[in-house]
Design a protein around this motif. Sequence first.
Motif, PDB file in Angstrom:
ATOM      1  N   ILE A  47      24.366  51.276  75.766  1.00 47.45           N
ATOM      2  CA  ILE A  47      23.949  50.129  74.993  1.00 47.45           C
ATOM      3  C   ILE A  47      22.784  50.900  73.633  1.00 47.45           C
ATOM      4  CG2 ILE A  47      22.806  47.745  74.796  1.00 47.45           C
ATOM      5  CD1 ILE A  47      24.231  47.668  77.522  1.00 47.45           C
ATOM      6  N   ILE A  48      21.607  51.024  74.778  1.00 47.37           N
ATOM      7  CA  ILE A  48      20.821  51.381  73.758  1.00 47.37           C
ATOM      8  C   ILE A  48      20.658  52.554  72.698  1.00 47.37           C
ATOM      9  CG2 ILE A  48      18.645  52.390  73.159  1.00 47.37           C
ATOM     10  CD1 ILE A  48      18.098  51.846  76.357  1.00 47.37           C
ATOM     11  N   ARG A  49      21.234  53.267  73.227  1.00 45.62           N
ATOM     12  CA  ARG A  49      21.843  54.455  72.397  1.00 45.62           C
ATOM     13  C   ARG A  49      22.752  54.313  71.482  1.00 45.62           C
ATOM     14  NH1 ARG A  49      22.196  57.462  76.543  1.00 45.62           N
ATOM     15  NH2 ARG A  49      24.557  57.456  77.151  1.00 45.62           N
ATOM     16  N   SER A  50      23.661  53.350  71.172  1.00 49.34           N
ATOM     17  CA  SER A  50      24.741  52.070  70.197  1.00 49.34           C
ATOM     18  C   SER A  50      23.767  51.635  69.241  1.00 49.34           C
ATOM     19  CB  SER A  50      25.374  51.275  70.713  1.00 49.34           C
ATOM     20  OG  SER A  50      25.129  50.403  71.471  1.00 49.34           O
ATOM     21  N   ILE A  51      22.665  51.063  69.765  1.00 49.30           N
ATOM     22  CA  ILE A  51      21.129  50.318  69.358  1.00 49.30           C
ATOM     23  C   ILE A  51      20.758  50.785  67.399  1.00 49.30           C
ATOM     24  CG2 ILE A  51      19.049  49.329  68.785  1.00 49.30           C
ATOM     25  CD1 ILE A  51      20.235  47.740  71.726  1.00 49.30           C
TER      26      ILE A  51
END
Length: 85
Positions: A79-83
Amino acid sequence: MSGRRGRISDEEINELISKLQALLPESSRRRNAIRSPASKLLKETCSYIKSLHREVDDLSDRLSELMSTMDNDSPQAEIIRSILR
């Protein structure tokens, strides 16, 4: 801007100052409600930009610390990488 090259009218300067003032946080706008000199507004704007840089640096450090404690394959890490993309 003015048709004369290199010259900006007082009206254009006042408009730019108003636009710059609108970008500052609410507390700064209240302080500047009474007509402040442009130099004071520019100093406050520079201070605000510096504080934003410090905040970005702090958040970046905190995110790096958080990511270092996470499993790279975890859903939270994804999730953090996608953000950040």
